[in-house]
Design a protein around this motif. Sequence first.
Motif: not given
Length: 359
Positions: A311-321
């Motif tokens: 719950a403490g992880v934040r994502l921005k402009e990451c690629r998941f294939g």
Amino acid sequence: MDWVTCTHSAACTGIARRPYGLCLPHLHPDDLTATLAEMTPGRLLDLRGTVLGGDLLTRVVEANGRRPGRTRLDRVRFTGDVRLAEMTFAGDVSLDGAVFERLASFFGSRFEGNVSLAGARFARELSFHGVEVRGHLSLDRAVMARDALFSQAGFGHGMSCERARFDGFATFDGARLGDGATFRGARFGRTLSFRKVRGGVLFEAAHFAADAYLSVTGRLSAARARADGTLDVSVSDGGADLRRLEVVGATTLRLADARADLEGAVLRGPATVTGRGRSALISLRQVDAPSLALHGLDLSACGFAGLVHPAGVRLKECRFGLSARGMREGVRTPVRRWLSRRSAPADDLLPEQAVSRAE
């Protein structure tokens, strides 16, 4: 000791000079002058176990034309300032177990062979700024009680500082490591500045007792290392092995065309990982990080199993294939559902139930 010692007293460990049976400091003034006159640039200089004051060291340096050959100074005790700037050492240099009671400066000197300072002790500042070592430098088990300067230095065959102790400020900014550097088990008591360094480096099981700033072109490993303050790491054109790393303060990791593995890391303070180009995270398995921000990273091959604080992880402009349908290939159902509900991952909070089951 593997040399014939001075007969002046049983306590003197200085190598005896022929035919006198005495070490350099205990020679009669006339005999000392004659001995110095026999010294020649480029020839062997052997003063093992000798006590050298500032004046005597200056006379020895001048007698060798500031260009000694093979130099053996094991267990020498330097009682005055050691100023060996802009010198050329034509052969291997050994200073194992030497004691420097005052300043030790090799500023701008050139070593044509290997240099060993294993077990040496520096009571005051040490300067290797701008030094060029064509061979390998060893500072294994050395103790540097004050500031240690290695900025702009070059080490053709790398350097080794295993279990070395840097009690003062240490800087390696702009250093060129050749075959790489090893700081396995080293301790840094104050701020470490390791910026814009070229070449691979190992900080495995090292202890950063204060802030550390590491910027490397090549491979970097800080596996099982501990940082009590801020840890700021930049890696370009290589990889970062940060498995089981433990950081008390803030963590910043910047990747440029590099890959990083954080498996088992404990990041107690706020942590940020950013990427440029072909940068990727390989693993976040078993990572304990209450606040972790990921930006601009390829996460298509990243494992999340056992993430302690999803719950403490934040994502921005990451690629998941993502596939054409907007879902990642091969990801389990909970994560696929989460991805399919969002057109972009920017600033989204990773749901605990989804990440804890992802691999």
